[in-house]
Design a protein around this motif. Structure first.
Motif, PDB file in Angstrom:
ATOM      1  N   THR A 151       0.721  -1.080  -0.165  1.00  0.00           N
ATOM      2  CA  THR A 151      -0.325  -0.098   0.475  1.00  0.00           C
ATOM      3  C   THR A 151       0.417   1.157   0.199  1.00  0.00           C
ATOM      4  OG1 THR A 151      -1.781   1.211   1.263  1.00  0.00           O
ATOM      5  CG2 THR A 151      -0.136   0.658   2.389  1.00  0.00           C
ATOM      6  N   ARG A 152       0.209   2.394  -0.403  1.00  0.00           N
ATOM      7  CA  ARG A 152       1.055   3.556  -0.503  1.00  0.00           C
ATOM      8  C   ARG A 152       0.364   5.152   0.712  1.00  0.00           C
ATOM      9  NH1 ARG A 152       3.457   0.533  -2.533  1.00  0.00           N
ATOM     10  NH2 ARG A 152       5.355   0.362  -4.228  1.00  0.00           N
ATOM     11  N   MET A 160      -6.398   1.024   5.346  1.00  0.00           N
ATOM     12  CA  MET A 160      -6.603   2.173   6.930  1.00  0.00           C
ATOM     13  C   MET A 160      -5.407   1.746   8.117  1.00  0.00           C
ATOM     14  SD  MET A 160     -10.018   2.720   7.316  1.00  0.00           S
ATOM     15  CE  MET A 160      -9.358   4.085   5.720  1.00  0.00           C
ATOM     16  N   THR A 161      -4.670   1.031   7.711  1.00  0.00           N
ATOM     17  CA  THR A 161      -3.485   1.090   8.627  1.00  0.00           C
ATOM     18  C   THR A 161      -2.079   1.772   8.718  1.00  0.00           C
ATOM     19  OG1 THR A 161      -3.994  -1.951   8.875  1.00  0.00           O
ATOM     20  CG2 THR A 161      -2.405  -1.082  10.128  1.00  0.00           C
ATOM     21  N   MET A 162      -2.041   1.839   7.155  1.00  0.00           N
ATOM     22  CA  MET A 162      -1.227   2.423   6.470  1.00  0.00           C
ATOM     23  C   MET A 162      -1.279   3.802   6.511  1.00  0.00           C
ATOM     24  SD  MET A 162       1.233   2.914   4.781  1.00  0.00           S
ATOM     25  CE  MET A 162       2.702   3.678   3.665  1.00  0.00           C
ATOM     26  N   ALA A 163      -2.637   4.521   6.663  1.00  0.00           N
ATOM     27  CA  ALA A 163      -3.486   6.053   7.168  1.00  0.00           C
ATOM     28  C   ALA A 163      -3.325   6.036   8.947  1.00  0.00           C
ATOM     29  CB  ALA A 163      -4.371   6.149   6.259  1.00  0.00           C
ATOM     30  N   GLY A 164      -3.327   5.255   9.539  1.00  0.00           N
ATOM     31  CA  GLY A 164      -3.241   5.980  10.846  1.00  0.00           C
ATOM     32  C   GLY A 164      -2.282   5.379  10.818  1.00  0.00           C
ATOM     33  N   ASN A 206      -6.843  -4.871   1.188  1.00  0.00           N
ATOM     34  CA  ASN A 206      -6.643  -3.605   0.699  1.00  0.00           C
ATOM     35  C   ASN A 206      -7.424  -2.840   1.119  1.00  0.00           C
ATOM     36  OD1 ASN A 206      -5.493  -3.766  -1.853  1.00  0.00           O
ATOM     37  ND2 ASN A 206      -6.930  -4.995  -2.593  1.00  0.00           N
ATOM     38  N   TYR A 207      -8.122  -3.097   1.925  1.00  0.00           N
ATOM     39  CA  TYR A 207      -8.720  -1.737   3.030  1.00  0.00           C
ATOM     40  C   TYR A 207      -7.785  -1.553   4.338  1.00  0.00           C
ATOM     41  CZ  TYR A 207     -12.969   0.481   5.646  1.00  0.00           C
ATOM     42  OH  TYR A 207     -13.121   1.777   6.136  1.00  0.00           O
TER      43      TYR A 207
END
Length: 239
Positions: free
Chosen positions: A120-121, A157-161, A152-153
């Motif tokens: 993810t990015r 979500m984890t990347m964003a947080g 994917n979700y």
């Protein structure tokens, strides 16, 4: 159509701004919900380029993680290389670990035979990988199809947080706010224009161009103009 519970949990986790371990717990819970025993989430920060900072949270068996760190597998781990160069999912196999066969044998020796990684990015240039693993039960096509959206979700979500929590601590300049003019000057500098040429293009003085470059260097904790341009570009701050 009602939102799936795991999506609601992801949104709730993100909005609550929890600590790093709480975001990871969200990851691990989703891994177990779809039939996997272990989980890891790794983030490769965009700077420094010469020796990128890599942060890995995981609940792997302690003996395996100790072995991973002792052998410095992070320097040869092909799943990390995949995460920074591709957004395609990665299934563990001898082919996937072809560049590090000793590591692959070691992974299996510690009971981790089947793994699925989802890259993810982040908008600030960080690259991540959610990986779930188990000891028994090959991952079939039907399982991949059924859980692809969820993987994917959860990864997003984890990347964003985590990037909100981690990147700002490790790279505080990622929170820098460049002015529109500073961005404009750095973009032209990125295209190889000199201060004199940038001044002509923007119809401002050479000293004004250098003023904006100097301010950008201070905000970005950069040593020179080139360093500032590269940092701003990698951190997604030029637009």
């Amino acid at each position: 159509r009602p939102m799936e519970p795991w999506k609601e949990e992801g949104m709730h986790a993100l909005l609550q701004h929890p600590a790093e371990h709480e975001f990871f717990s969200y990851c691990a819970a989703n891994a177990k919900a779809i039939g996997f025993d272990f989980c890891s989430f790794g983030i490769a920060l965009p700077v420094p380029i010469s020796n990128p900072t890599i942060i890995i949270l995981n609940d792997y068996p302690e003996d395996w993680w100790t072995r991973y760190e002792t052998e410095n597998y992070v320097s040869v781990d092909p799943t990390i290389r995949h995460a920074v160069t591709s957004t395609d999912r990665l299934l563990w196999s001898s082919e996937a670990f072809a560049s590090a066969p000793e590591m692959w044998e070691d992974v299996k020796a510690h009971g981790l035979h089947h793994g699925w990684g989802q890259p993810t990015r982040d908008d600030n240039g960080a690259k991540g990988m959610l990986t779930i693993a188990r000891g028994a039960g090959a991952i079939c096509d039907a399982e991949l199809t059924a859980n692809a959206e969820r993987m994917n979700y959860v990864a997003q979500m984890t990347m964003a947080g985590l990037t909100n929590l981690v990147v700002s601590k490790v790279i505080p300049e990622s929170n820098s706010r460049l002015t529109p003019r500073e961005k404009e000057v750095l973009r032209w500098a990125a295209d190889g224009k000199t201060s004199y040429e940038i001044g002509r293009i923007l119809t401002i003085s050479n000293s004004a161009v250098n003023f904006h470059i100097k301010n950008s260097m201070i905000k970005l904790n950069a040593n020179n103009k080139t360093h500032a341009v590269v940092k701003a570009a990698l951190l997604g701050l030029l637009y």
